[in-house]
Motif scaffolding. Structure first.
Motif, short mmCIF file in Angstrom:
data_model
loop_
_atom_site.label_atom_id
_atom_site.label_comp_id
_atom_site.label_asym_id
_atom_site.label_seq_id
_atom_site.Cartn_x
_atom_site.Cartn_y
_atom_site.Cartn_z
N ILE A 1 0.82 -1.23 0.00
CA ILE A 1 0.00 0.00 0.00
C ILE A 1 0.85 1.27 0.00
O ILE A 1 0.30 2.37 0.02
CB ILE A 1 -0.99 0.03 1.20
N GLU B 1 -1.54 5.93 -0.05
CA GLU B 1 -2.01 6.42 1.25
C GLU B 1 -3.37 7.13 1.15
O GLU B 1 -4.13 7.14 2.11
CB GLU B 1 -0.97 7.35 1.88
N GLY C 1 -3.98 -7.97 3.61
CA GLY C 1 -4.77 -7.26 4.61
C GLY C 1 -5.67 -8.22 5.38
O GLY C 1 -5.81 -8.13 6.60
N LEU D 1 -11.18 -1.07 4.98
CA LEU D 1 -10.64 -1.28 3.63
C LEU D 1 -11.21 -2.54 3.02
O LEU D 1 -11.60 -2.57 1.84
CB LEU D 1 -9.11 -1.39 3.66
N VAL E 1 -4.62 -6.52 -1.11
CA VAL E 1 -5.22 -6.10 0.16
C VAL E 1 -6.10 -7.22 0.71
O VAL E 1 -6.11 -7.48 1.91
CB VAL E 1 -5.99 -4.77 0.01
N LEU F 1 -10.86 0.23 -3.96
CA LEU F 1 -9.40 0.33 -4.09
C LEU F 1 -8.99 0.16 -5.55
O LEU F 1 -9.68 -0.51 -6.32
CB LEU F 1 -8.73 -0.76 -3.26
N TYR G 1 -5.88 6.22 -0.22
CA TYR G 1 -6.96 5.23 -0.08
C TYR G 1 -7.00 4.59 1.30
O TYR G 1 -8.02 4.04 1.70
CB TYR G 1 -6.78 4.10 -1.11
N THR G 2 -5.86 4.61 2.00
CA THR G 2 -5.77 3.81 3.22
C THR G 2 -5.73 4.63 4.50
O THR G 2 -6.09 4.14 5.56
CB THR G 2 -4.50 2.93 3.19
#
Ligand code: MN3
Length: 204
Positions: A42, A46, A76, A57, A72, A64, A48-49
């Motif tokens: 990622i 940044e 993630g 997320l 992710v 995304l 998006y997160t």
């Protein structure tokens, strides 16, 4: 940047049900690898997160950019699922839920043993690597899920509140191919106080 939880017990604290080497390798190597992979994935995204939780997320993964989306989900999900898994285990767990969660368990499953059987069967029956889950929906209704690989139930709009990791790395050193024995024993470690806390207070 996302991180793994601080393990709230020593590596050997979950014995005899989960051996120290498994806990140490699982937490320090497997989970750390998901954390490192996620953070490197990622980097540069940044916008998006930032300010979002990992579960936020995952719940909105279609927002995304396509080039990081599956990463992710895998990395993630690997962080989120493992953080939940390790947080729920305790050498001195509260043995049973009470209050509102217990009421809802009665409504949905009849009794606690039936819930345990259904979550166990979902975990044991997950073909290949994955997880069994107890989840709640936005109205607080409970249901049982299993997911493949590191897929999170958050991607389907529900909130995971209990999970059992059934990737072989979670049990193979001690249990070899006997996944069902590991799943049976893990109920001795699941801290219902943590599950209650998530049921009552955690939303995505
Ligand atoms: Mn694992």
């Amino acid at each position: 940047m996302f991180d793994k939880i601080q393990l709230p017990y020593a590596f050997d604290a979950l014995e005899p049900y989960i051996d120290a080497e498994t806990v140490e390798t699982h937490y320090s190597k497997h989970l750390q690898k998901y954390v490192d992979n996620l953070n490197s994935l990622i980097k540069g995204y940044e916008q998006y997160t930032e300010g979002k939780s990992l579960d936020q997320l995952l719940a909105n993964v279609n927002e995304l950019p396509e080039e990081i989306r599956q990463g992710v989900i895998d990395q993630g999900g690997g962080v989120s699922n493992h953080n939940l898994y390790f947080a729920l285990l305790s050498p001195t767990p509260k043995k049973a839920p009470e209050g509102k969660l217990l009421d809802e368990i009665h409504n949905t499953f009849g009794d606690l043993d039936t819930l345990k059987t259904e979550v166990s069967n979902a975990a044991i029956g997950q073909f290949g690597s994955g997880y069994g889950f107890l989840v709640k929906d936005k109205d607080g209704k409970l249901s049982v899920r299993n997911t493949l690989n590191q897929n999170s139930p958050a991607m389907n709009g529900v909130v995971p509140i209990l999970t059992i990791d059934v990737w072989e790395h979670a049990y193979y050193l001690k249990y070899k191919n006997l996944r069902a024995d590991y799943v049976k024993n893990i109920w001795n470690l699941i801290d219902w106080e943590k599950v209650e806390g998530l049921y009552l207070n955690y939303t995505i």
